[in-house]
Write an enzyme that holds these catalytic residues in place. Structure first.
Site, PDB file in Angstrom:
ATOM      1  N   TYR A   1      46.708  53.550  27.642  1.00 18.16           N
ATOM      2  CA  TYR A   1      45.966  52.497  28.340  1.00 18.16           C
ATOM      3  C   TYR A   1      44.803  51.913  27.564  1.00 18.16           C
ATOM      4  O   TYR A   1      44.667  50.700  27.444  1.00 18.16           O
ATOM      5  CB  TYR A   1      45.458  53.042  29.684  1.00 18.16           C
ATOM      6  CG  TYR A   1      44.568  52.092  30.451  1.00 18.16           C
ATOM      7  CD1 TYR A   1      45.102  51.033  31.182  1.00 18.16           C
ATOM      8  CD2 TYR A   1      43.179  52.248  30.459  1.00 18.16           C
ATOM      9  CE1 TYR A   1      44.288  50.157  31.897  1.00 18.16           C
ATOM     10  CE2 TYR A   1      42.360  51.380  31.161  1.00 18.16           C
ATOM     11  CZ  TYR A   1      42.919  50.342  31.876  1.00 18.16           C
ATOM     12  OH  TYR A   1      42.111  49.478  32.574  1.00 18.16           O
TER      13      TYR A   1
ATOM     14  N   CYS B   1      33.934  54.235  26.022  1.00 19.13           N
ATOM     15  CA  CYS B   1      33.017  53.278  25.415  1.00 19.13           C
ATOM     16  C   CYS B   1      33.542  52.868  24.055  1.00 19.13           C
ATOM     17  O   CYS B   1      34.486  53.459  23.523  1.00 19.13           O
ATOM     18  CB  CYS B   1      31.614  53.883  25.262  1.00 19.13           C
ATOM     19  SG  CYS B   1      30.881  54.436  26.808  1.00 19.13           S
TER      20      CYS B   1
ATOM     21  N   ASN C   1      30.494  57.674  22.307  1.00 25.28           N
ATOM     22  CA  ASN C   1      31.674  57.529  23.150  1.00 25.28           C
ATOM     23  C   ASN C   1      32.208  58.914  23.444  1.00 25.28           C
ATOM     24  O   ASN C   1      32.532  59.671  22.524  1.00 25.28           O
ATOM     25  CB  ASN C   1      32.742  56.697  22.415  1.00 25.28           C
ATOM     26  CG  ASN C   1      34.060  56.656  23.172  1.00 25.28           C
ATOM     27  OD1 ASN C   1      34.092  56.715  24.396  1.00 25.28           O
ATOM     28  ND2 ASN C   1      35.157  56.554  22.435  1.00 25.28           N
ATOM     29  N   GLY C   2      32.308  59.264  24.713  1.00 25.61           N
ATOM     30  CA  GLY C   2      32.817  60.573  25.088  1.00 25.61           C
ATOM     31  C   GLY C   2      32.027  61.168  26.231  1.00 25.61           C
ATOM     32  O   GLY C   2      31.360  60.458  26.988  1.00 25.61           O
TER      33      GLY C   2
ATOM     34  N   GLY D   1      34.773  48.847  27.367  1.00 24.09           N
ATOM     35  CA  GLY D   1      33.664  48.964  28.303  1.00 24.09           C
ATOM     36  C   GLY D   1      33.087  47.611  28.640  1.00 24.09           C
ATOM     37  O   GLY D   1      32.804  46.821  27.736  1.00 24.09           O
TER      38      GLY D   1
END
Length: 502
Positions: A257, A2, A101-102, A28
């Site tokens: 990526y 995210c 995020n995570g 995201g």
């Protein structure tokens, strides 16, 4: 994976939070949300979809206030539901809203604690809602009617003691300020910056520094693992290390990526790291196949372009753009459901026949996960007239799930799981396949910042740095992540799961 952002400013922050989300959209594409605060009241808008689709002009006007936080999401357990769009909100204590995020690895234990001990209700299956309620409980335990900055840092310290896994977090406390903190391993990225104005300093936190750059904020630095940064509503900045033990292990897949190439994460340029990945992989090809017959190197857009360009230079062969990309199709790796991914590949890429016809082509991608995209692209190259098609991955074989916020598929859907490199090449239809060696990948990234001694490489090595991942845990997430589970989840995403004591 995210993207998160938070701003405390001397002017309305709605437009700047929107702009930050558009810059972080690559992190995201499932949902987006913004919440602002004015005079102690929150104004929230969130829903499924891209940033541009979630927010209309009428809705933006309603997001009033000089501080706010924002989030773009893709589902880390395969479920796409507007109920799990962020930021999340709880009214007690003080009024809190959070974006995360995570992924928490002890989520199930925390659920039981929250219900049985903390007596807090959860309305979704999101670990972000768990994190918010853990933080809220720890603030409430202080038993104070008025907070100070040290109280906030004490609550963060308590969160670190209870929560395991990966988390980069922004929290807004109504009328008080914006908090950002990072897990003790620093797995997920988080930075903060300052913009000087005539009225004083504005501050911003974000997943990647490119979001700061676009809004004219100067990067101060990365938030350290275990550290918390608090920005008062009036503009005061405070930082404190809140973890007893830290072990900096950033996720190496960010560099492969996820992150934008113009980002710098933990003082490592993503762009330069990808250049070095290309050099390392080219050197491997020259060692193992010195008399190669490669005519041209062609990247699979977009993430692999930097590595492919450096590979062509090192191999002393031509670099050509052989695929044109439809910019209006999302990133296939993070799309829910195998059928959607298969369909989108055909819509996303179109081959330029003249770059393939009669040539031995080396296709370069950032990684191979399911192999679905790779197989289709190799066939596209053959259909365009390629004589031979070789395939190179800038990352090592992805053989294991990632449990720290990247929704790797179920292990049996990973094409490299229980296959040799050669068997993967046969499965995707390549004449030859080359994978980056893990040691070379680590060296390519670490060269940017020698102070970082370890990286999270779990999807390549099965080395889970939090030390709490066993076969039972992997089997549990395996059931959540396979495509059948995703399809069932997405068809059933309006059902609220009521927690019970069991």
């Amino acid at each position: 994976m995210c993207g998160i952002a938070g701003i405390v400013s001397h002017q309305n922050v709605n437009q700047e939070l929107y702009d930050a989300l558009t810059v972080l959209q690559h992190r995201g594409q499932d949902a987006a949300g913004i919440v602002t605060c004015e005079k102690g009241r929150f104004y929230l808008r969130k829903d499924n979809g891209l940033t541009r689709d979630v927010f209309s002009a009428d809705q933006m006007v309603k997001l009033r206030g000089n501080m706010g936080i924002a989030h773009v999401r893709y589902p880390t357990a395969g479920c796409s539901s507007s109920a799990e769009a962020q930021p999340f909100y709880v009214n007690s204590p003080f009024g809190l809203t959070l974006a995360h995020n995570g992924n928490l690895t002890n989520m199930e234990a925390l659920k039981k604690q929250l219900f049985l001990e903390d007596q807090r209700h959860l309305n979704t299956d999101s670990d972000s809602e768990i994190l918010l309620n853990i933080f809220a409980h720890e603030l409430q335990q202080l038993g104070k009617l008025r907070l100070d900055v040290d109280d906030v840092f004490r609550a963060v310290s308590a969160v670190h003691k209870r929560c395991r896994g990966a988390y980069a977090v922004v929290v807004m406390i109504a009328g008080f300020g914006v908090l950002a903190f990072r897990d003790p391993n620093g797995i997920r990225p988080l930075v903060f910056g300052e913009r000087k104005t005539a009225q004083g300093s504005d501050y911003m936190v974000a997943s990647e520094n490119v979001a700061l750059n676009g809004l004219d904020f100067d990067l101060i630095r990365d938030i350290d693992p275990g550290e918390a940064v608090f920005i008062e509503a009036k503009g005061g900045l405070h930082t404190k290390q809140c973890a007893e033990f830290v072990n900096h292990c950033p996720c190496i897949f960010e560099y492969v990526y996820f992150a934008r190439p113009d980002s710098t994460i933990d003082d490592i340029s993503v762009y330069k790291a990808r250049l070095r990945m290309g050099e390392k992989l080219a050197d491997k090809i020259l060692r193992e196949w010195p008399d190669n017959d490669i005519d041209v190197v062609i990247p699979i857009p977009d993430t692999s372009r930097i590595s492919a360009l450096q590979m062509a230079f090192r191999l002393k062969v031509k670099f050509r753009e052989g695929f044109m990309k439809n910019r209006y199709i999302g990133r296939t790796f993070i799309m829910p459901g195998q059928q959607m991914r298969k369909k989108s590949v055909k819509q996303k890429l179109n081959a330029i026949d003249l770059e393939f016809e009669g040539k031995n082509v080396l296709l370069v991608d950032d990684s191979i996960v399911r192999g679905t995209t790779s197989e289709q692209i190799i066939q596209m190259a053959r259909d365009a007239g390629a004589k031979k098609v070789y395939f190179a991955s800038a990352a090592p074989p992805v053989r294991y799930p990632n449990v720290y916020g990247i929704d790797m598929p179920a292990v049996e859907e990973l094409i490299a799981h229980n296959r040799t490199d050669e068997e993967v090449g046969v499965a995707i239809g390549a004449d030859k396949i080359f994978y980056q060696d893990l040691e070379d990948l680590i060296d390519a990234v670490q060269k940017g910042n020698s102070k970082i001694k370890h990286f999270d490489t779990s999807c390549f090595s099965r080395d889970y740095i939090t030390g709490d991942i066993d076969d039972a845990y992997l089997e549990r997430i395996n059931k959540l992540r396979n495509d059948d589970a995703q399809a069932e989840c997405n068809a059933d995403n309006f059902i609220i799961d009521i927690q019970n004591a069991d």
